[in-house]
Design an enzyme around this catalytic site. Structure first.
Site, PDB file in Angstrom:
ATOM      1  N   THR A  10     -28.194  34.342 117.155  1.00 50.96           N
ATOM      2  CA  THR A  10     -28.239  33.828 118.531  1.00 50.96           C
ATOM      3  C   THR A  10     -29.591  34.164 119.155  1.00 50.96           C
ATOM      4  OG1 THR A  10     -27.053  33.736 120.651  1.00 50.96           O
ATOM      5  CG2 THR A  10     -27.178  35.900 119.566  1.00 50.96           C
ATOM      6  N   ARG A  55     -33.466  27.430 111.172  1.00 52.21           N
ATOM      7  CA  ARG A  55     -33.228  28.383 112.263  1.00 52.21           C
ATOM      8  C   ARG A  55     -32.159  29.401 111.859  1.00 52.21           C
ATOM      9  NH1 ARG A  55     -34.157  23.619 113.152  1.00 52.21           N
ATOM     10  NH2 ARG A  55     -32.028  23.051 112.674  1.00 52.21           N
ATOM     11  N   ASP A  84     -22.740  29.468 113.596  1.00 54.01           N
ATOM     12  CA  ASP A  84     -23.758  29.273 114.635  1.00 54.01           C
ATOM     13  C   ASP A  84     -23.099  29.313 116.005  1.00 54.01           C
ATOM     14  OD1 ASP A  84     -25.523  29.036 112.597  1.00 54.01           O
ATOM     15  OD2 ASP A  84     -25.891  26.889 112.848  1.00 54.01           O
ATOM     16  N   ASP A 135     -23.354  27.474 118.614  1.00 57.71           N
ATOM     17  CA  ASP A 135     -23.119  26.237 119.377  1.00 57.71           C
ATOM     18  C   ASP A 135     -22.079  25.301 118.746  1.00 57.71           C
ATOM     19  OD1 ASP A 135     -24.836  25.812 117.247  1.00 57.71           O
ATOM     20  OD2 ASP A 135     -26.031  24.305 118.288  1.00 57.71           O
ATOM     21  N   GLU A 187     -28.802  26.168 102.596  1.00 59.27           N
ATOM     22  CA  GLU A 187     -27.460  26.532 102.130  1.00 59.27           C
ATOM     23  C   GLU A 187     -27.472  26.684 100.607  1.00 59.27           C
ATOM     24  OE1 GLU A 187     -28.232  24.170 104.271  1.00 59.27           O
ATOM     25  OE2 GLU A 187     -27.032  24.480 106.096  1.00 59.27           O
ATOM     26  N   HIS A 226     -20.212  20.328 114.012  1.00 61.53           N
ATOM     27  CA  HIS A 226     -21.590  20.777 114.255  1.00 61.53           C
ATOM     28  C   HIS A 226     -22.060  20.220 115.609  1.00 61.53           C
ATOM     29  CE1 HIS A 226     -26.047  20.726 113.491  1.00 61.53           C
ATOM     30  NE2 HIS A 226     -25.741  21.912 113.050  1.00 61.53           N
TER      31      HIS A 226
HETATM   32  N1  UDP Z   1     -31.179  30.364 116.410  1.00 64.40           N
HETATM   33  C1  UDP Z   1     -31.910  31.540 116.434  1.00 64.40           C
HETATM   34  N2  UDP Z   1     -33.246  31.475 116.754  1.00 64.40           N
HETATM   35  C2  UDP Z   1     -33.885  30.308 117.042  1.00 64.40           C
HETATM   36  C3  UDP Z   1     -33.127  29.106 117.012  1.00 64.40           C
HETATM   37  C4  UDP Z   1     -31.778  29.170 116.678  1.00 64.40           C
HETATM   38  O1  UDP Z   1     -31.367  32.614 116.185  1.00 64.40           O
HETATM   39  O2  UDP Z   1     -35.100  30.322 117.327  1.00 64.40           O
HETATM   40  C5  UDP Z   1     -29.736  30.416 116.078  1.00 64.40           C
HETATM   41  C6  UDP Z   1     -28.853  29.616 117.028  1.00 64.40           C
HETATM   42  O3  UDP Z   1     -28.422  30.425 118.121  1.00 64.40           O
HETATM   43  C7  UDP Z   1     -27.706  29.177 116.124  1.00 64.40           C
HETATM   44  C8  UDP Z   1     -28.376  29.073 114.745  1.00 64.40           C
HETATM   45  O4  UDP Z   1     -29.565  29.845 114.812  1.00 64.40           O
HETATM   46  O5  UDP Z   1     -26.684  30.153 116.065  1.00 64.40           O
HETATM   47  C9  UDP Z   1     -28.722  27.632 114.378  1.00 64.40           C
HETATM   48  O6  UDP Z   1     -29.583  27.102 115.377  1.00 64.40           O
HETATM   49  P1  UDP Z   1     -29.330  25.680 116.055  1.00 64.40           P
HETATM   50  O7  UDP Z   1     -27.916  25.606 116.512  1.00 64.40           O
HETATM   51  O8  UDP Z   1     -30.395  25.452 117.067  1.00 64.40           O
HETATM   52  O9  UDP Z   1     -29.570  24.738 114.798  1.00 64.40           O
HETATM   53  P2  UDP Z   1     -29.077  23.247 114.559  1.00 64.40           P
HETATM   54  O10 UDP Z   1     -27.757  23.045 115.232  1.00 64.40           O
HETATM   55  O11 UDP Z   1     -30.124  22.397 115.163  1.00 64.40           O
HETATM   56  O12 UDP Z   1     -28.997  23.141 113.088  1.00 64.40           O
HETATM   57 MN    MN Z   2     -26.458  24.164 116.183  1.00 63.86          MN
END
Ligand code: UDP
Ligand code: MN
Length: 254
Positions: A11, A84, A117, A119, A204, A231
């Site tokens: 996070t 990320r 994640d 979100d 992954e 997602h």
């Molecule tokens: N996250 C993080 N640092 C960052 C960007 C994202 O720790 O600079 C975390 C974010 O909180 C989430 C996970 O990494 O739990 C995946 O990020 P995100 O949801 O933005 O990725 P996406 O949905 O675009 O694949």
């Molecule tokens: Mn995400």
């Protein structure tokens, strides 16, 4: 006793962080035997996350690991440019390996690891599906990869290929939310981790490749026919008025 589910969540600080973590923590409150490993992408633990965890009512471990500057997505970069949450997930794995080694007794290697994640949207059912994971279990993920869902395709009880819109030839063309791994398997493979340098879409795979083969995957969610995790992505809130207030010295710092 039921095996514990260790949920590793990266996070980072942003306007929606508290809302995301509130929703997530309140989902997890409904899941028995869950241990939440929250890893902040930050050089230190922040008061916001510390306070939220203290008040959450959950069993948790609070960690932090900043993303190296050259690996961090910059404002304006397209989101696919860099993976990320990589260093944070690896830090969660490091802590688990360390902690589980130190625990006395034979029961400490029982458990399931899931990367959640902050979100995404999780049905309670997905946790009961993954709880029986022997090595690596898999299931569909909704609203991902430019499709309604991606999923492993199951024939005769085994995963034979993947339904995905993009590069199905990847070793494991699955989203992070679509699998869980047994703690025992992770402890038996001390080198297994996420490779932040892996090409786009191979994060992954970089972790799973060292742990299983496709025919060993354990399909869950009714032979991968049900979507129990999505997602979802949260819109960045607009702060136009807030900025105007700040300019007048009337803004809130909360
Ligand atoms: N996250 C993080 N640092 C960052 C960007 C994202 O720790 O600079 C975390 C974010 O909180 C989430 C996970 O990494 O739990 C995946 O990020 P995100 O949801 O933005 O990725 P996406 O949905 O675009 O694949
Ligand atoms: Mn995400």
């Amino acid at each position: 006793a039921k095996p514990t589910i260790f949920v590793i969540t990266p996070t980072y600080a942003r306007l929606v962080q508290k809302a995301e973590l509130t929703r997530l923590s309140q989902t997890f409150l409904h899941v028995p035997q869950l241990h939440w490993i929250v890893v902040e992408d930050s050089p230190h633990k922040t008061p916001l996350v510390t306070d939220l965890l203290v008040k959450s009512g959950l069993t948790y471990t609070h960690l932090h690991m900043p993303t190296a500057k050259d690996r961090k997505l910059q404002e304006g970069d397209p989101s696919w440019l860099k993976p990320r949450g990589v260093e944070q997930r690896n830090e969660g794995l490091r802590w688990l390996r360390e902690d589980r080694r130190a625990q006395p007794g034979g029961d400490n290697q029982q458990g399931v690891i899931y990367f959640a994640d902050d979100d995404n949207t999780y049905s309670l059912q997905i946790f009961e599906e993954m709880r029986s994971t022997q090595r690596v279990s898999v299931w569909p993920v909704g609203l991902v990869g430019g499709m309604k869902y991606e999923r492993p395709v199951v024939e005769g009880g085994k995963v034979v290929r993947f339904h995905t819109g993009w590069r199905p030839s990847r070793p494991f063309p699955m989203d992070m939310a679509g699998f869980a791994v047994s703690l025992k398997l992770v402890l038996a493979n001390p080198e297994a981790c996420f490779d932040g340098e892996a090409p786009m879409g191979f994060l992954e795979s970089s972790f799973l490749q060292g742990l299983v083969t496709m025919d060993e995957l354990e399909p869950k969610a009714d032979n991968c026919s049900k979507v129990l995790v999505w997602h979802t992505r949260t819109e960045k809130p607009k702060m136009k008025r807030e900025e105007a207030l700040q300019a007048q010295g009337l803004g809130s710092d909360r």
